[in-house]
Design a protein around this motif. Structure first.
Motif, PDB file in Angstrom:
ATOM      1  N   GLN A  73     -16.918  -9.559  44.845  1.00  0.00           N
ATOM      2  CA  GLN A  73     -16.820 -11.024  44.797  1.00  0.00           C
ATOM      3  C   GLN A  73     -18.195 -11.622  44.928  1.00  0.00           C
ATOM      4  N   ALA A  95      -7.294  -4.673  42.827  1.00  0.00           N
ATOM      5  CA  ALA A  95      -7.485  -5.594  43.959  1.00  0.00           C
ATOM      6  C   ALA A  95      -8.654  -5.148  44.827  1.00  0.00           C
ATOM      7  N   LEU A  96      -8.771  -3.858  45.084  1.00  0.00           N
ATOM      8  CA  LEU A  96      -9.877  -3.342  45.880  1.00  0.00           C
ATOM      9  C   LEU A  96     -11.205  -3.605  45.184  1.00  0.00           C
ATOM     10  N   TYR A  97     -11.280  -3.379  43.883  1.00  0.00           N
ATOM     11  CA  TYR A  97     -12.505  -3.654  43.125  1.00  0.00           C
ATOM     12  C   TYR A  97     -12.865  -5.124  43.236  1.00  0.00           C
ATOM     13  N   ARG A  98     -11.891  -6.008  43.082  1.00  0.00           N
ATOM     14  CA  ARG A  98     -12.161  -7.454  43.197  1.00  0.00           C
ATOM     15  C   ARG A  98     -12.725  -7.793  44.575  1.00  0.00           C
ATOM     16  N   GLU A  99     -12.119  -7.238  45.622  1.00  0.00           N
ATOM     17  CA  GLU A  99     -12.598  -7.506  46.995  1.00  0.00           C
ATOM     18  C   GLU A  99     -14.052  -7.075  47.162  1.00  0.00           C
ATOM     19  N   GLN A 100     -14.405  -5.932  46.609  1.00  0.00           N
ATOM     20  CA  GLN A 100     -15.754  -5.376  46.763  1.00  0.00           C
ATOM     21  C   GLN A 100     -16.774  -6.031  45.861  1.00  0.00           C
ATOM     22  N   SER A 133      -3.413  -2.015  43.044  1.00  0.00           N
ATOM     23  CA  SER A 133      -4.160  -1.869  44.304  1.00  0.00           C
ATOM     24  C   SER A 133      -5.613  -1.514  44.029  1.00  0.00           C
TER      25      SER A 133
END
Length: 102
Positions: free
Chosen positions: A102, A95-100, A92
């Motif tokens: 991109q 995933a949060l790092y990837r979302e922030q 999680s």
């Protein structure tokens, strides 16, 4: 605020070294240092403390939830920049790092 590096890390050990140079070392209440773990993923390294699991109970012996708070640190493979993310389960947090980022 993100912390910057002169050169991006190429290994988990280098990412760990960057984190140790930029952030305070987590410690237990008795002053003992807490070991750090590194989870490598495609665009970075997730670094987090390995606090011992402590069974907490109320006066009746019922289990209590873990105290809130804490953070994990991500070091970018591309730039060496480090940022904190909430203390979520590993996948999680990644995933949060990837979302922030991109």
């Amino acid at each position: 605020m993100p912390q910057h590096a002169d050169t991006p890390p190429t290994t988990s050990e280098e990412a760990l070294g960057l984190v140790r140079s930029r952030y305070a070392e987590p410690r237990l209440p008795d002053g003992t240092p807490v070991p750090l773990a590194v989870e490598e993923f495609d665009i970075g390294y997730l670094v987090y403390p390995l606090f011992p699991r402590v069974s907490r109970t109320d006066s009746a012996g019922n289990p209590l939830p873990a105290p809130p708070g804490g953070a994990k640190i991500v070091v970018s493979k591309a730039t060496g920049e480090s940022v904190t993310v909430p203390n979520l389960p590993t996948e999680s947090a990644i995933a949060l790092y990837r979302e922030q980022n991109q």
